[in-house]
Design a protein around this motif. Sequence first.
Motif, PDB file in Angstrom:
ATOM      1  N   ALA A 115       0.811  -1.219   0.000  1.00 39.84           N
ATOM      2  CA  ALA A 115       0.000   0.000   0.000  1.00 39.84           C
ATOM      3  C   ALA A 115       0.842   1.265   0.000  1.00 39.84           C
ATOM      4  CB  ALA A 115      -0.938  -0.006   1.210  1.00 39.84           C
ATOM      5  N   ALA A 176      -3.228  -3.693  -7.133  1.00 39.60           N
ATOM      6  CA  ALA A 176      -4.658  -3.351  -7.117  1.00 39.60           C
ATOM      7  C   ALA A 176      -5.013  -2.481  -8.320  1.00 39.60           C
ATOM      8  CB  ALA A 176      -5.014  -2.627  -5.827  1.00 39.60           C
ATOM      9  N   ARG A 178      -6.100   0.519 -10.361  1.00 39.51           N
ATOM     10  CA  ARG A 178      -6.038   1.958 -10.085  1.00 39.51           C
ATOM     11  C   ARG A 178      -7.389   2.634 -10.236  1.00 39.51           C
ATOM     12  NH1 ARG A 178      -2.262   3.641  -7.132  1.00 39.51           N
ATOM     13  NH2 ARG A 178      -2.693   5.740  -7.960  1.00 39.51           N
ATOM     14  N   VAL A 181      -9.215   2.481  -6.986  1.00 36.98           N
ATOM     15  CA  VAL A 181      -8.634   3.423  -6.011  1.00 36.98           C
ATOM     16  C   VAL A 181      -9.089   4.840  -6.313  1.00 36.98           C
ATOM     17  CG1 VAL A 181      -6.481   4.364  -5.091  1.00 36.98           C
ATOM     18  CG2 VAL A 181      -6.659   1.912  -5.598  1.00 36.98           C
ATOM     19  N   GLU A 182      -9.024   5.233  -7.593  1.00 39.54           N
ATOM     20  CA  GLU A 182      -9.447   6.590  -7.960  1.00 39.54           C
ATOM     21  C   GLU A 182     -10.936   6.790  -7.707  1.00 39.54           C
ATOM     22  OE1 GLU A 182      -7.485   8.951  -8.722  1.00 39.54           O
ATOM     23  OE2 GLU A 182      -5.668   7.725  -8.801  1.00 39.54           O
ATOM     24  N   ALA A 184     -12.662   5.369  -5.357  1.00 39.71           N
ATOM     25  CA  ALA A 184     -12.837   5.513  -3.912  1.00 39.71           C
ATOM     26  C   ALA A 184     -12.454   6.917  -3.453  1.00 39.71           C
ATOM     27  CB  ALA A 184     -12.004   4.468  -3.180  1.00 39.71           C
ATOM     28  N   TYR A 185     -11.376   7.461  -4.026  1.00 44.36           N
ATOM     29  CA  TYR A 185     -10.998   8.845  -3.695  1.00 44.36           C
ATOM     30  C   TYR A 185     -12.099   9.812  -4.116  1.00 44.36           C
ATOM     31  CZ  TYR A 185      -6.157   8.023  -2.235  1.00 44.36           C
ATOM     32  OH  TYR A 185      -5.023   7.650  -1.551  1.00 44.36           O
ATOM     33  N   HIS A 191      -7.021   7.980   3.099  1.00 48.38           N
ATOM     34  CA  HIS A 191      -5.944   7.005   2.904  1.00 48.38           C
ATOM     35  C   HIS A 191      -6.238   5.703   3.650  1.00 48.38           C
ATOM     36  CE1 HIS A 191      -3.890  10.099   0.830  1.00 48.38           C
ATOM     37  NE2 HIS A 191      -3.495  10.786   1.911  1.00 48.38           N
ATOM     38  N   ILE A 194      -8.919   3.738   1.854  1.00 51.00           N
ATOM     39  CA  ILE A 194      -8.419   3.079   0.640  1.00 51.00           C
ATOM     40  C   ILE A 194      -7.819   1.727   0.980  1.00 51.00           C
ATOM     41  CG2 ILE A 194      -6.685   3.206  -1.180  1.00 51.00           C
ATOM     42  CD1 ILE A 194      -9.061   4.981  -1.705  1.00 51.00           C
ATOM     43  N   VAL A 195      -7.064   1.699   2.079  1.00 48.95           N
ATOM     44  CA  VAL A 195      -6.401   0.445   2.464  1.00 48.95           C
ATOM     45  C   VAL A 195      -7.408  -0.569   2.974  1.00 48.95           C
ATOM     46  CG1 VAL A 195      -4.697  -0.600   4.005  1.00 48.95           C
ATOM     47  CG2 VAL A 195      -4.230   1.617   2.960  1.00 48.95           C
ATOM     48  N   VAL A 198     -10.639  -0.934   0.079  1.00 54.53           N
ATOM     49  CA  VAL A 198     -10.373  -1.199  -1.340  1.00 54.53           C
ATOM     50  C   VAL A 198      -9.243  -2.210  -1.504  1.00 54.53           C
ATOM     51  CG1 VAL A 198      -9.711  -0.210  -3.563  1.00 54.53           C
ATOM     52  CG2 VAL A 198     -11.184   1.088  -2.008  1.00 54.53           C
ATOM     53  N   LEU A 199      -8.067  -1.898  -0.964  1.00 48.59           N
ATOM     54  CA  LEU A 199      -6.899  -2.740  -1.198  1.00 48.59           C
ATOM     55  C   LEU A 199      -7.014  -4.102  -0.526  1.00 48.59           C
ATOM     56  CD1 LEU A 199      -3.987  -0.132  -0.883  1.00 48.59           C
ATOM     57  CD2 LEU A 199      -5.202  -0.900  -2.923  1.00 48.59           C
TER      58      LEU A 199
END
Length: 282
Positions: A115, A176, A178, A181-182, A184-185, A191, A194-195, A198-199
């Motif tokens: 991460a 993971a 991308r 991740v984007e 989720a942002y 942060h 995200i971990v 998502v991750l």
Amino acid sequence: MSAVQPLSVTEPKKQPKATVRRRSLAPLEPVSSRSRWMLGLAFFAVFVAVWAFFTLGGFVSPTFLASPVTMVKEGWLLFTEYGFIKDIGMTIWRVVGGFILAAVIAVPLGIAMGAYKGVEAFFEPFISFCRYLPASAFIPLLILWAGIGEAQKILVIFIGSVFQITLMVAVTVGGARRDLVEAAYTLGAGHKGIVTRVLIPGAAPEIAETLRLVLGWAWTYVIVAELIGSSSGIGHMITDSQSLLNTGQIIFGIIVIGLIGLVSDFAFKALNHHLFAWSFVR
């Protein structure tokens, strides 16, 4: 003036579709579950038949290779007269103890490395270096540090497993998607979110599969640990049998290790299918 005759357009005849005959041995063609079991059992049957042919037929000396019949008799003696069930229990305990200890440390560290690139840059060179060191090379030091008791054997399995799990988990988490991740942002995740949201959920099935694979490697390390300074365990029994030239007991011990590993592998796979059934849907 002559009337213009309309052009007659003839439709092309439809060609019959070619039928493709699929064969069970065609490249990448799946086989049924029943066929898979039958083929797997067939290999073992052929293997035992060849083994019996060379040993019972007198082509190989019993000193070097016991026959299947002798191996079964020696295995029965191990259980009825030599308390082999205790050796099996001690070996399982060592594998489970060392593997769980390695997983408890390696999985969180691997997630952090995957991460956060700064964490990966800090740990990755050392872990990659240690990954190539054979666990058996640490046995003399571990005997000096922890003696010849259970701690030494568990640490051998721990050293052989922890670095492999860490790097494999880090690669899984770091790979993971991308776009997730984007997204989720965009939805306002921080942060930590995200971990944790998502991750980790996305990598969980592959992390579980990594643990299943490394558990198989742990079984090879425990035998190495038990070959030196051990008074119990399957490896200890194999060493004693080697000094007596009892190849029947040696082969039986090796087969028991394979069977226990196979059962644990199936159990781990079934647990993964139960926990992450959605990841196996194709």
